[in-house]
Design an enzyme around this catalytic site. Structure first.
Site, short mmCIF file in Angstrom:
data_model
loop_
_atom_site.label_atom_id
_atom_site.label_comp_id
_atom_site.label_asym_id
_atom_site.label_seq_id
_atom_site.Cartn_x
_atom_site.Cartn_y
_atom_site.Cartn_z
N LYS A 78 1.16 -1.03 -0.03
CA LYS A 78 0.04 0.06 0.00
C LYS A 78 0.91 1.25 0.05
CE LYS A 78 -4.40 0.94 0.42
NZ LYS A 78 -5.48 0.45 0.07
N GLY A 179 -20.09 6.84 5.59
CA GLY A 179 -19.23 7.03 4.72
C GLY A 179 -20.09 6.87 3.23
N GLY A 181 -19.26 7.74 -0.04
CA GLY A 181 -18.25 7.78 -1.08
C GLY A 181 -18.67 6.77 -2.03
N VAL A 183 -17.87 3.66 -2.64
CA VAL A 183 -18.39 2.10 -2.08
C VAL A 183 -19.27 2.21 -1.12
CG1 VAL A 183 -16.33 0.68 -2.79
CG2 VAL A 183 -16.31 1.76 -0.47
P1 NAI Z 1 -14.32 7.80 -1.03
O1 NAI Z 1 -13.22 8.51 -0.81
O2 NAI Z 1 -15.10 7.52 -2.25
O3 NAI Z 1 -15.39 7.91 0.26
C1 NAI Z 1 -15.12 7.90 1.51
C2 NAI Z 1 -16.20 8.73 2.10
O4 NAI Z 1 -16.11 8.62 3.56
C3 NAI Z 1 -16.16 10.33 1.92
O5 NAI Z 1 -17.24 10.72 1.16
C4 NAI Z 1 -15.79 10.84 3.00
O6 NAI Z 1 -16.46 12.18 3.41
C5 NAI Z 1 -16.58 9.92 4.16
N1 NAI Z 1 -15.90 9.74 5.63
C6 NAI Z 1 -14.82 10.02 5.85
N2 NAI Z 1 -14.55 9.97 7.04
C7 NAI Z 1 -15.93 9.87 7.53
C8 NAI Z 1 -16.49 9.80 8.92
N3 NAI Z 1 -15.63 9.69 10.10
N4 NAI Z 1 -17.72 9.48 9.00
C9 NAI Z 1 -18.51 9.53 7.73
N5 NAI Z 1 -18.17 9.66 6.54
C10 NAI Z 1 -16.71 9.84 6.42
O7 NAI Z 1 -13.76 6.42 -0.51
P2 NAI Z 1 -14.48 5.04 -1.26
O8 NAI Z 1 -13.25 4.46 -2.25
O9 NAI Z 1 -15.60 4.78 -1.03
O10 NAI Z 1 -13.51 3.95 0.02
C11 NAI Z 1 -14.09 3.85 1.45
C12 NAI Z 1 -13.49 2.99 2.10
O11 NAI Z 1 -13.55 1.68 1.31
C13 NAI Z 1 -12.11 3.32 2.36
O12 NAI Z 1 -11.87 2.66 3.71
C14 NAI Z 1 -11.34 2.30 1.20
O13 NAI Z 1 -10.14 1.99 1.62
C15 NAI Z 1 -12.26 1.19 1.14
N6 NAI Z 1 -12.05 0.47 0.08
C16 NAI Z 1 -12.39 0.76 -1.16
C17 NAI Z 1 -12.24 0.32 -2.28
C18 NAI Z 1 -12.59 0.90 -3.60
O14 NAI Z 1 -12.62 0.11 -4.73
N7 NAI Z 1 -13.01 2.06 -3.82
C19 NAI Z 1 -11.69 -1.14 -2.32
C20 NAI Z 1 -11.48 -1.66 -0.83
C21 NAI Z 1 -11.58 -0.98 0.26
#
Ligand code: NAI
Length: 346
Positions: A78, A179, A181, A183
């Site tokens: 990572k 969250g 985002g 996913v």
């Molecule tokens: P993203 O950046 O698109 O979305 C993350 C969201 O979480 C953002 O909208 C942010 O404002 C929100 N957030 C952050 N801290 C928060 C909190 N304390 N309370 C509420 N909301 C909060 O990221 P994505 O891609 O959706 O990933 C989310 C999680 O899934 C991460 O932990 C990432 O490592 C994991 N993940 C993502 C993958 C992918 O394909 N995108 C693959 C495997 C794991």
């Protein structure tokens, strides 16, 4: 490095500083036993450099387990880029990062994580071929891995519901999502269509409002969304959210979400287990993204094959729950043991 919190026998940890662009990054390679170490690059503003290093180390270790259980030919690694990175410097920072990836000679392959998008991977690809998640081409799967991650998480949720509630449909199920985002947010449409009643929270209030308006979700409290009175909690923001206190106070029967490294400690997993809460290990159910990243990287991304590989996450999750039930041990221990055995055998 050897004393850093999160260090767990990593093969290589590289600290990168590029004075010209201002890049500060940490590349952590946990294991190359099963192939080149692969895991996304996270761009995040950390409180300190040591917090960033700990995040990189823990995420890299988790990738070793995720890749081993998903049976993709990758080891675990990572990277984190220490933010913020102003827009004006983004390209030069990403190119410097690409050169740092290239300098590892293929031991580390990068892709998207929080704060990164396919267009960023395309910038990195100008400096190195050791990058995936660039774009879907010629009818093959690829590009943004998050739809595949979301698909795998859905399979994991269904398996957890089948195990804990004896049913895998979402009709009438109360679901809290932390969250919103790529996913966490995007799958809300499908969950709502399948009859789930959603309570959601995101740091970004506008995003929360958008999801509530579009899918009839209810806004939940940001600080205590994981404690909501629901059937299932899906942590889809950042890691470390399942503390022993949260595990003690949680009302849901199931925890199944996409965020990496959800358990703040093994004790938190133990508490969930003792309270009869089914926790679907994160690296088991969020592997959909790495499955498509591997397909794209190795030129084997025929969509039907990728989808079938992602859908096997459901069977694997059910199998872990069944073994947990039979042995009386927590599912996260069962999954970890199997992943470590695969690494040791390799
Ligand atoms: P993203 O950046 O698109 O979305 C993350 C969201 O979480 C953002 O909208 C942010 O404002 C929100 N957030 C952050 N801290 C928060 C909190 N304390 N309370 C509420 N909301 C909060 O990221 P994505 O891609 O959706 O990933 C989310 C999680 O899934 C991460 O932990 C990432 O490592 C994991 N993940 C993502 C993958 C992918 O394909 N995108 C693959 C495997 C794991």
């Amino acid at each position: 490095m050897f004393d850093l919190e999160g260090f767990a026998g990593h093969e290589r940890v590289v600290h990168v500083h590029d004075p010209a662009s201002g890049l500060r990054a940490i590349l952590a390679i946990h294991s190359t036993a099963l192939g080149p170490a692969c895991g996304g690059c996270r761009l995040w503003s950390y409180a300190s450099a040591s917090e960033a290093a700990t995040d990189a180390l823990r995420l890299a270790e988790g990738m070793s387990y995720k890749n081993a259980l998903a049976e993709v030919p990758f080891g675990g690694g990572k990277a984190v880029i220490l933010g913020p990175v102003p827009d004006a410097r983004r390209e030069s920072v990403l190119r410097a990062f690409g050169r740092a990836v290239h300098a590892q000679g293929g031991a580390y392959v990068t892709a998207e994580d929080v704060g990164m998008a396919p267009r960023d991977m395309q910038v990195i690809a100008r400096e190195t071929p050791y990058v995936s998640g660039l774009a879907a081409k010629d009818g093959r799967a690829g590009g943004d891995p998050s739809p595949y991650t979301a698909r795998g998480v859905r399979c994991g949720i269904e398996a957890a519901a089948k195990h804990a509630l004896g049913r895998s449909d979402l009709e009438g199920l109360r679901v809290a999502v932390q969250g919103l985002g790529r996913v966490g947010g995007h799958p809300c449409r499908e969950r709502a269509e399948r009859g789930a009643r959603l309570v959601v929270a995101d740091l970004d209030e506008a995003r929360t409002t958008e999801i509530c308006d579009e899918h009839g979700a209810e806004p939940g409290p940001l600080d205590t969304i994981l404690l909501a009175d629901v059937d299932l909690v899906a942590p889809c923001a950042l890691g470390g959210v399942l503390t022993t206190e949260v595990a003690e106070r949680m009302q849901a029967r199931i925890v199944a979400g996409a965020a990496n490294n959800q358990l703040a400690s093994p004790e938190a997993g133990e508490r969930l287990h003792r309270r009869g809460i089914a926790y679907a290990p994160d690296y088991l159910i969020n592997a959909g993204g790495i499955i498509v990243v591997a397909g794209e990287y190795y030129g084997d991304a025929e969509p039907a094959r990728i989808e079938a590989a992602v859908d096997r996450i459901g069977e694997r999750t059910l199998d872990v729950f069944e073994r947990a039930l039979a042995s009386g041990r927590p599912p996260h221990e069962i999954a970890l043991e199997e992943a470590r055995a695969r690494l040791a055998a390799a």
